[in-house]
Design an enzyme around this catalytic site. Structure first.
Site, mmCIF file in Angstrom:
data_model
loop_
_atom_site.group_PDB
_atom_site.id
_atom_site.type_symbol
_atom_site.label_atom_id
_atom_site.label_comp_id
_atom_site.label_asym_id
_atom_site.label_seq_id
_atom_site.Cartn_x
_atom_site.Cartn_y
_atom_site.Cartn_z
ATOM 1 C CB VAL A 98 -1.050 -0.658 1.107
ATOM 2 C CG1 VAL A 98 -0.535 0.360 2.349
ATOM 3 C CG2 VAL A 98 -1.661 1.088 0.767
ATOM 4 C CD GLU A 172 -6.952 -4.755 7.153
ATOM 5 O OE1 GLU A 172 -6.355 -5.858 7.883
ATOM 6 O OE2 GLU A 172 -7.191 -5.040 5.638
ATOM 7 N N GLY A 313 -5.286 -6.738 2.102
ATOM 8 C CA GLY A 313 -6.037 -5.931 3.079
ATOM 9 C C GLY A 313 -5.060 -4.302 3.125
ATOM 10 C CD GLU A 314 -0.386 -3.992 2.950
ATOM 11 O OE1 GLU A 314 0.207 -3.389 2.114
ATOM 12 O OE2 GLU A 314 0.009 -5.080 3.367
ATOM 13 N N GLY A 315 -5.223 -1.551 2.650
ATOM 14 C CA GLY A 315 -6.144 -0.462 1.672
ATOM 15 C C GLY A 315 -5.495 -0.707 0.370
#
Length: 347
Positions: A98, A172, A313-315
């Site tokens: 990200v 997240e 995840g992570e955005g």
């Protein structure tokens, strides 16, 4: 703090006049009607959120909310809990996926310590809003007390108020947070838990069965946690609760909310249970490879922009979808119409 303070009234964006104006503008571009497909739906949504026929995306904020989870002690993840704080350091040093995508697309990336079991040195890009050193083991009791949950939601609202721009991209980080998302989906969506639980960080069959067994015990441990906030306190995580607050505030401020995957989707689901009009402000970046995400998207009536089999995840999914939002706005503002270009309309 009253419930009304914590959960503000989010009005509907319903505006027949603006919607009609946007459709006319889209249809009069130099193209066959409907030929830009779902990009036209995105144009309409962005125009309605931002209240303009020529919406502009200003200073987009990508916030990665991080926290640890007590349920991780039961082996529900393929990775140790220390990976949460280690990945926070990786985000801050610019080495995560990200981080690369944020640089590529000019997104302001900030990491929010909502409850990581680690003490970080203050530095640029890190927002320390720690409520506790992680959530508690939900097999022993609620993951958060009611007060901790409310404090986390309020902190998310306050944090968002201080950020510039009109776009929030959600990200997240938290080992075992797919467990919380699965439990929240099962409880608030009324699904069988086995339908909601996936492989998370890459569990094999035996590990997946162990995860399901542990989460079934957790769900049975909290039979009365049926309302959005009580379920969030009992089964959620500090980063999820803080995202709920940020989503509510972003919706109140009429910001575009770009939703990433399963865990950010769980926060939006809780927020939408509290204030349904939240969903009118959301753009869903992608459909995750996590099996529960498909159920969640269907439940929310969401049609994601991408379907790449991601489960990072992570955005990352929201960041990958970001250029489509920019393109939608540019076409609305810059593409010629039949009237302005001299191009002949259809006979």
């Amino acid at each position: 703090m009253t419930t009304q303070d914590l959960i503000p009234e989010i009005p509907s964006l319903h505006d027949d006049a603006l919607a009609a104006a946007l459709r006319r503008r889209i249809d009069r571009k130099t193209k066959p009607v409907g030929s830009l497909g779902r990009l036209e739906t995105l144009m309409l949504r962005l125009g309605l959120i931002l209240g303009s026929e020529t919406p502009k995306l200003i200073d987009p904020q990508l916030l990665v909310f991080a926290a640890d989870h007590g349920i991780a002690a039961h082996g529900v993840s393929a990775y140790p809990a220390d990976v949460t704080w280690q990945m926070v350091e990786n985000f801050l040093s610019g080495g995560a996926a990200v981080s690369v995508l944020a640089r590529q697309h000019g997104l302001t990336l900030s990491v929010v310590d909502a409850g990581v079991n680690h003490s970080f040195e203050p530095r640029p890009g890190l927002l320390i809003a720690k409520i506790a050193m992680g959530s508690r083991d939900m097999l022993e009791g609620p993951a958060m007390s009611v007060d901790e949950c409310a404090t986390a939601v309020a902190a998310g609202k306050t944090l968002l108020q201080k950020r510039p721009g009109n776009v929030l991209l959600l990200g997240e980080m938290g080992i075992a947070n797919t467990s919380s998302a699965s439990l929240l989906l099962a409880r608030l969506g009324g699904f069988q838990l086995a339908e909601c639980v996936g492989r998370g960080t890459g569990l094999d069959d035996a590990q997946l069965q162990r995860k399901l067994t542990v989460l079934m015990r957790a769900l049975d441990r909290h039979p009365r946690a049926n309302e959005p906030l009580s379920a969030l306190a009992a089964l959620g995580g500090l980063e999820v609760a803080m995202m709920v607050g940020a989503v509510l505030q972003a919706a109140l401020e009429r910001r575009v909310i770009v939703v990433d995957g399963f865990i950010t989707g769980a926060a939006v689901m809780v927020a939408a249970k509290l204030q349904p009009a939240v969903l009118e402000r959301c753009v869903f970046g992608h459909r995750s490879g996590e099996q529960g995400h498909r159920l969640m998207l269907d439940m929310l009536g969401a049609e994601p922009l991408l379907d790449l089999g991601l489960r990072l995840g992570e955005g990352s999914g929201g960041a990958l979808a970001w250029p489509l939002l920019e393109s939608a706005c540019r076409i609305l503002s810059e593409m010629a119409s039949f009237d302005s270009s001299g191009v002949s309309d259809k006979v």
